[in-house]
Write a protein that holds these residues in place. Structure first.
Motif, PDB file in Angstrom:
ATOM      1  N   UNK A  18       4.111  -9.421  -2.722  1.00 18.48           N
ATOM      2  CA  UNK A  18       5.162  -9.039  -3.665  1.00 18.48           C
ATOM      3  C   UNK A  18       4.582  -8.294  -4.855  1.00 18.48           C
ATOM      4  N   UNK A  19       3.453  -8.749  -5.361  1.00 14.47           N
ATOM      5  CA  UNK A  19       2.825  -8.098  -6.511  1.00 14.47           C
ATOM      6  C   UNK A  19       2.364  -6.693  -6.141  1.00 14.47           C
ATOM      7  N   UNK A  20       1.700  -6.555  -4.994  1.00 14.03           N
ATOM      8  CA  UNK A  20       1.216  -5.238  -4.566  1.00 14.03           C
ATOM      9  C   UNK A  20       2.387  -4.288  -4.354  1.00 14.03           C
ATOM     10  N   UNK A  21       3.428  -4.740  -3.681  1.00 14.50           N
ATOM     11  CA  UNK A  21       4.587  -3.885  -3.411  1.00 14.50           C
ATOM     12  C   UNK A  21       5.277  -3.458  -4.701  1.00 14.50           C
ATOM     13  N   UNK A  22       5.304  -4.334  -5.701  1.00 12.95           N
ATOM     14  CA  UNK A  22       5.940  -4.006  -6.973  1.00 12.95           C
ATOM     15  C   UNK A  22       5.190  -2.905  -7.717  1.00 12.95           C
ATOM     16  N   UNK A  23       3.866  -2.937  -7.688  1.00 15.16           N
ATOM     17  CA  UNK A  23       3.084  -2.015  -8.506  1.00 15.16           C
ATOM     18  C   UNK A  23       2.347  -0.940  -7.717  1.00 15.16           C
ATOM     19  N   UNK A  24       2.190  -1.114  -6.421  1.00 15.34           N
ATOM     20  CA  UNK A  24       1.412  -0.187  -5.602  1.00 15.34           C
ATOM     21  C   UNK A  24       2.102  -0.004  -4.254  1.00 15.34           C
ATOM     22  N   UNK A  25       1.324   0.282  -3.248  1.00 18.20           N
ATOM     23  CA  UNK A  25       1.820   0.404  -1.884  1.00 18.20           C
ATOM     24  C   UNK A  25       0.977  -0.514  -1.010  1.00 18.20           C
ATOM     25  N   UNK A  26       1.618  -1.388  -0.253  1.00 16.59           N
ATOM     26  CA  UNK A  26       0.911  -2.325   0.613  1.00 16.59           C
ATOM     27  C   UNK A  26       0.359  -1.576   1.816  1.00 16.59           C
ATOM     28  N   UNK A  27      -0.951  -1.633   1.978  1.00 17.00           N
ATOM     29  CA  UNK A  27      -1.619  -0.927   3.056  1.00 17.00           C
ATOM     30  C   UNK A  27      -2.091  -1.896   4.132  1.00 17.00           C
ATOM     31  N   UNK A  28      -2.467  -1.349   5.270  1.00 14.56           N
ATOM     32  CA  UNK A  28      -2.949  -2.166   6.382  1.00 14.56           C
ATOM     33  C   UNK A  28      -4.152  -3.016   5.965  1.00 14.56           C
ATOM     34  N   UNK A  29      -5.050  -2.446   5.189  1.00 14.56           N
ATOM     35  CA  UNK A  29      -6.223  -3.205   4.734  1.00 14.56           C
ATOM     36  C   UNK A  29      -5.812  -4.354   3.805  1.00 14.56           C
ATOM     37  N   UNK A  30      -4.762  -4.164   3.023  1.00 11.38           N
ATOM     38  CA  UNK A  30      -4.252  -5.253   2.173  1.00 11.38           C
ATOM     39  C   UNK A  30      -3.759  -6.412   3.036  1.00 11.38           C
ATOM     40  N   UNK A  31      -3.028  -6.082   4.077  1.00  5.63           N
ATOM     41  CA  UNK A  31      -2.502  -7.131   4.961  1.00  5.63           C
ATOM     42  C   UNK A  31      -3.631  -7.942   5.593  1.00  5.63           C
ATOM     43  N   UNK A  32      -4.697  -7.264   6.001  1.00  2.41           N
ATOM     44  CA  UNK A  32      -5.837  -7.965   6.608  1.00  2.41           C
ATOM     45  C   UNK A  32      -6.448  -8.947   5.615  1.00  2.41           C
ATOM     46  N   UNK A  33      -6.602  -8.526   4.374  1.00  2.00           N
ATOM     47  CA  UNK A  33      -7.179  -9.395   3.344  1.00  2.00           C
ATOM     48  C   UNK A  33      -6.233 -10.548   3.030  1.00  2.00           C
TER      49      UNK A  33
END
Length: 71
Positions: free
Chosen positions: A23-38
């Motif tokens: 939720x935090x990443x989507x609010x301020x940035x763009x959720x990427x595939x590497x984010x999901x893995x982490x």
């Protein structure tokens, strides 16, 4: 602070960690595939770099705090 408990990440908190962080990443940035893995396996990424994950709980709500390694 009364009613606030902070502790290290535990497997029981994994879903909350992933949800809140996404939720935090989507609010301020763009959720990427590497984010999901982490977010799905943070213990394999963040502590490896000498960081720690803390979760704070207040009135049945959890929030994430990721502590960066000291320089």
């Amino acid at each position: 602070m009364n009613g606030l408990r902070t502790e290290l990440h535990q497997p029981a908190y994994q879903k909350d960690f992933a949800r809140l962080s996404s939720e935090w990443i989507i609010t301020f940035f763009h959720l990427q595939r590497s984010d999901r893995a982490i977010l799905n396996a943070p213990q394999g990424y963040i502590p490896k770099e000498d960081g720690q994950i803390f979760l704070s709980e207040s009135f049945s709500r959890r929030s994430d705090i990721i502590k960066e390694p000291e320089p």
